[in-house]
Design a protein around this motif. Structure first.
Motif, short mmCIF file in Angstrom:
data_model
loop_
_atom_site.label_atom_id
_atom_site.label_comp_id
_atom_site.label_asym_id
_atom_site.label_seq_id
_atom_site.Cartn_x
_atom_site.Cartn_y
_atom_site.Cartn_z
N ASN A 177 38.03 37.31 20.41
CA ASN A 177 38.45 36.57 19.23
C ASN A 177 38.67 37.45 18.01
N ALA A 182 36.68 31.82 6.61
CA ALA A 182 37.81 31.10 6.03
C ALA A 182 38.28 31.71 4.73
N SER A 201 40.61 33.02 20.36
CA SER A 201 41.10 32.25 19.22
C SER A 201 41.26 33.16 18.02
N SER A 203 40.88 33.05 13.81
CA SER A 203 40.43 32.36 12.60
C SER A 203 40.42 33.37 11.46
N THR A 222 44.08 30.30 20.99
CA THR A 222 44.11 29.10 20.15
C THR A 222 44.25 29.52 18.69
N ASN A 224 44.00 28.75 14.70
CA ASN A 224 43.52 27.96 13.58
C ASN A 224 44.40 28.27 12.38
N SER A 225 44.35 27.45 11.36
CA SER A 225 45.24 27.62 10.21
C SER A 225 44.92 28.91 9.46
N GLY A 246 47.06 23.83 18.58
CA GLY A 246 46.24 22.76 18.05
C GLY A 246 47.01 21.95 17.03
N THR A 247 46.38 21.68 15.89
CA THR A 247 47.07 21.02 14.77
C THR A 247 47.09 21.96 13.56
N SER A 248 47.18 23.25 13.83
CA SER A 248 47.09 24.27 12.78
C SER A 248 48.39 24.38 12.00
#
Length: 414
Positions: A177, A182, A201, A203, A222, A224-225, A246-248
């Motif tokens: 990863n 964030a 993923s 991030s 995967t 992430n935003s 995903g919904t990123s």
């Protein structure tokens, strides 16, 4: 000087080179220091090097020549792994502050974290692998320099809130990863490659390094935003493996970057941009051309998006001539009479191809179509827009002015 073991405290000056047949350890908590006297000295250690809570060094190379463990915190020295027949174990966190870490020969077994505390240098380490690489400092602008490729068997992490750089014209291979907080940013001139057969993923707050997804064996990355880009010349691409968006939302700030063969859920482009695509990209939900300057899509490939949005007035959307772009579900392009949106081909005499699928919705107001071929899909209706009719052979095709006619249903009663 040859010693069996050595435990250092306070300040020790080395007037010549030393050899320690056993282990080098730190004593106490008063910040001991090892220094070469006037010139750089070499401290060869045949056993463990256990820096503990920290050893500060100057003009010193610590050369591990046998079999032992390496851990703790150190600053200012060069650490060399030079074990012709031995093996060095890195099984507890090693923190490097301004340190040069160099592999010469031998086995290096890493099952712990290499903490890039303050701007260390990794030199000639392509033949070994680190387990985790982390940036623990909360001070922005820190990172590391790499003078060779770097292999990470697990994660690259930054739990703190800051910007971190990996500089060097080499590649960092990450098997798992990218796990940044964030509020943390990954930057620098090195290329980051997510490879290997294990799913992973991404991030982060932002990534501004070259980033390649090259997974094998059906592994998936995967998303992430996060924000990608902001520095011209960067490339975000997939050369192998699968992507789960995903919904990123991936946000692209102003600049000129390349994006190849990616799958996004939402892609939002803000500011003045040139995005080069040489392998087609897919946006499963919305491609949004947000606030800021004009956007140009360059390169030999286009995109497919479910929805296309642009409500930024006076924006020019340039599509590459002869390249196909497709919208499958709906389009909303809304300008004003005084500040219209223009969709235009990059070539003054060759059309670009934008197809709006049959059945898709459209809301197109004060949008000019210039050298655009939409003949493979439904007719484009632009309220208050202008449609180019020149040059001959490159007129805009399948566009009409006005409002799209509605469908009226009649019921027949016998």
């Amino acid at each position: 000087i040859t010693l069996q073991h050595s435990t250092f405290g306070l300040i020790t000056l080395l007037a010549d080179n030393w050899t320690i047949l056993g282990s080098l350890t730190r004593a106490g908590t008063n910040g001991p220091a090892l220094r070469g006297q006037t010139i750089t000295r070499t401290l060869s250690v045949n056993g463990n090097v256990l820096f503990g809570g920290g050893i500060a060094c100057q003009l010193l190379t610590i050369k591990m020549t046998g079999t032992g463990s390496l851990s703790g915190s150190t600053s200012g020295c060069t650490i060399e792994i030079d074990t012709p027949t031995g093996a060095i174990s890195h099984n507890a966190t090693l923190s490097l502050n301004g340190v040069i870490f160099r592999w010469v020969q031998g086995t290096f077994n890493s099952t712990a974290t290499l903490d890039l505390t303050v701007n260390p240098t990794l030199d000639n380490v392509a033949s070994i692998s680190f387990f985790n690489l982390t940036f623990s400092s909360n001070v922005g602008g820190l990172g590391c320099n790499i003078l060779s490729n770097v292999n990470i068997a697990n994660d690259i992490t930054a739990p703190s809130a800051a910007g971190y750089t990996i500089n060097g014209l080499f590649t960092v291979f990450v098997k798992r990863n990218i796990a940044f907080s964030a509020t943390a940013t990954l930057d620098g001139t090195a290329t980051i490659v997510m490879d290997g057969p294990t799913s992973a993923s991404i991030s982060a707050n932002a990534i501004r390094s070259n980033l390649t997804i090259n997974k094998s064996g059906g592994a998936t990355v995967t998303l992430n935003s996060f924000t990608y880009g902001g520095i011209s010349g960067r490339t975000f691409q997939r050369t192998g493996g699968n992507i789960n968006p995903g919904t990123s939302t991936i946000t692209v700030p102003a600049g000129s970057i390349t994006i190849n063969n990616m799958i996004f859920w939402n892609l939002t482009v803000v500011g003045a941009n040139t995005i080069t695509q040489n392998t087609a990209n897919v946006i499963q939900n919305s491609l949004t051309l947000g606030s800021g300057g004009n956007v140009t899509f360059a390169g030999t490939a286009g995109w497919t998006c479910a929805n296309l949005f642009c409500t930024t007035t006076n924006r020019i959307i340039t599509l590459q001539d002869s390249v196909t772009y497709r919208t499958t579900t709906g389009v909303q392009l809304v300008g004003t009479d005084a500040q219209r949106i223009t969709m235009v081909s990059s070539n003054a005499s060759v059309r670009a191809i934008w197809t709006l699928d049959y059945g898709a919705t459209q809301n197109i107001i004060y949008v000019n179509g210039t050298r655009i071929d939409s003949s493979l899909g439904q007719t484009i209706w632009t309220f208050g827009g202008l449609i180019s009719t020149t040059p001959v052979g490159a007129e805009t095709l399948n566009w009409r002015t006005g409002t799209r006619p509605g469908t009226i249903a009649y019921t027949f009663v016998s």
